[in-house]
Design an enzyme around this catalytic site. Structure first.
Site, PDB file in Angstrom:
ATOM      1  N   LEU A  56       1.138 -39.146 -35.783  1.00 24.76           N
ATOM      2  CA  LEU A  56       0.794 -37.836 -35.224  1.00 24.76           C
ATOM      3  C   LEU A  56       1.844 -37.323 -34.247  1.00 24.76           C
ATOM      4  CD1 LEU A  56      -2.965 -38.573 -34.327  1.00 24.76           C
ATOM      5  CD2 LEU A  56      -1.998 -37.977 -36.552  1.00 24.76           C
ATOM      6  N   TYR A 106      11.511 -25.716 -35.957  1.00 24.04           N
ATOM      7  CA  TYR A 106      10.356 -26.604 -36.024  1.00 24.04           C
ATOM      8  C   TYR A 106       9.999 -26.898 -37.478  1.00 24.04           C
ATOM      9  CZ  TYR A 106       5.517 -28.211 -35.557  1.00 24.04           C
ATOM     10  OH  TYR A 106       4.352 -28.930 -35.637  1.00 24.04           O
ATOM     11  N   ASN A 135      -3.348 -23.979 -37.810  1.00 20.35           N
ATOM     12  CA  ASN A 135      -3.659 -24.067 -36.380  1.00 20.35           C
ATOM     13  C   ASN A 135      -4.951 -24.865 -36.197  1.00 20.35           C
ATOM     14  OD1 ASN A 135      -1.611 -22.154 -35.104  1.00 20.35           O
ATOM     15  ND2 ASN A 135      -2.482 -20.869 -36.707  1.00 20.35           N
ATOM     16  N   PRO A 284     -51.976 -21.748  -9.275  1.00 25.14           N
ATOM     17  CA  PRO A 284     -53.368 -22.098  -9.589  1.00 25.14           C
ATOM     18  C   PRO A 284     -54.301 -20.884  -9.551  1.00 25.14           C
ATOM     19  CG  PRO A 284     -52.416 -23.732  -8.119  1.00 25.14           C
ATOM     20  CD  PRO A 284     -51.411 -22.630  -8.231  1.00 25.14           C
TER      21      PRO A 284
END
Length: 372
Positions: A56, A106, A135, A284
């Site tokens: 990774l 890249y 993405n 109550p």
């Protein structure tokens, strides 16, 4: 515990952290986590022993363009050489990018790494799984770095500005849990392959401006109480992602309590599809209600205290009573056409969770006063 020695490069990255966490959830404990500061001697030992490799690690925001090739191609080459030295033919999964098809530094570096891996697989016979990821979004991604989803979620959650230059730009997204599920399936021998490449089975398409609008609506939901439509898978995933970027001192938010001497009534959650949930507190001896509806219907659940819920068909004089208590949780349906009330017959406050099949609309309340 499952017996598999797993090497993960880039283990401290966004995908790596999520993958490590889920592998441990599933009983895989022998995980060798490799990061940029891992000593070469230790990496060598990891490579010698591992039975599966998740590669990774990569570079996507370097200071110098040359670092793209050094980080994405160079380290891949180093890793493969170590595997060859140890004659380790462990299957290897590589995270490439859809950018590998494009003419940028890249993309070229990822494409070079892909070619190297395919050649390695052909040469050694080792199984190689290459995923060209779009993405990826989800928890633990770094905002204001390389993820527009993380950046938008982080900034909007903090009231910071976001920049949208191309609101009509279409994004192809995949959610981190879907990525991790597929990666583990690949390790277990069931990758989803299309030709030479492997793919994530679930992706989502949305325009940039539409996504920003959704995230702003998530933030607004704390004020208008409208929860997004969780039946839509992308909405569900994006909302979870947004919540993961909340500041740690902003996890809670106050609700508007409508108080009087009888107790309080507080709206909690609203949805267009599945109505709304409110919390009613009665002191109550107090009786609340004495109204009926044409179409609106409700469910009452007393979670604390003791009470009586009374019904009368608007065309009848007969009264039906249900005794309810927080000691025995049971839901009482409030059908249309029955005027109804709820009385606190205990000596402490009575707390009732109330669900209505539609959000309250002051223009069309569908509520008519009539004593039971």
């Amino acid at each position: 515990m499952k017996a598999m020695r797993i090497l993960i490069t880039g283990a401290r990255g966004f995908i790596g952290k999520n993958l490590v966490a889920e592998l441990k959830n599933r009983g895989y404990e022998e995980i060798y986590e490799c990061n940029k500061d891992t000593e070469k001697k230790l990496l060598d030992e990891y490579v010698r022993q591992c039975e599966f490799v998740y590669h990774l690690a990569g570079v996507n925001r370097p200071q110098k363009k040359e670092e793209f090739m050094e980080g994405n191609f160079g380290f891949t080459s180093e890793l493969l050489n170590l595997l060859k030295e140890h004659n380790n033919k462990a299957p290897l999964l590589f995270t490439s990018s859809i950018q590998a098809e494009r003419d940028n530094y890249y993309g070229k570096s990822k494409k070079a790494a892909e070619d190297l891996l395919f050649a390695y697989g052909k040469q050694t016979g080792a199984r190689v799984y290459v995923y060209r990821l779009p993405n990826v979004f989800g928890k633990w991604s770094r905002p204001n770095y390389n993820s527009v989803v993380a950046t938008f979620c982080y900034n909007i959650a903090r009231g910071l500005e976001i920049q949208i230059d191309e609101p009509e730009k279409e994004l192809i997204l995949c959610y981190i849990d879907d990525v991790v599920d597929e990666f583990i399936s690949a390790m277990e021998g069931c990758p989803l392959q299309e030709g030479r490449f492997c793919v994530i089975p679930v992706t989502h398409k949305i325009k940039l401006g539409e996504m920003a609008k959704m995230i702003y609506e998530f933030r607004e939901s704390r004020h208008d109480l409208f929860i997004p439509n969780m039946a839509d898978p992308f909405t569900r995933k994006l909302y979870s992602t947004y919540l993961s970027y909340l500041p740690e001192d902003k996890f809670s938010y106050e609700l508007v309590m409508h108080k009087d001497d009888r107790g309080s009534f507080t709206e909690f959650i609203k949805t267009q599809e599945r109505g709304q949930v409110s919390v009613n507190i009665s002191k109550p001896g107090i009786v609340k209600g004495n109204h009926w509806h044409h179409t609106k219907n409700e469910k009452f659940l007393v979670v604390s205290g003791r009470g009586i819920i009374r019904f009368r068909n608007v065309n009848s004089n007969e009264i039906v009573e249900y005794h309810v208590s927080g000691d025995k949780l049971e839901v009482v349906d409030i059908p249309p056409g029955y005027t109804h009330n709820i009385e606190n017959v205990g000596d402490t406050d009575m707390v009732t969770i109330m669900w209505a099949n539609e959000p309250f609309d002051p223009e069309r309340p569908d509520t008519y006063h009539l004593e039971v």
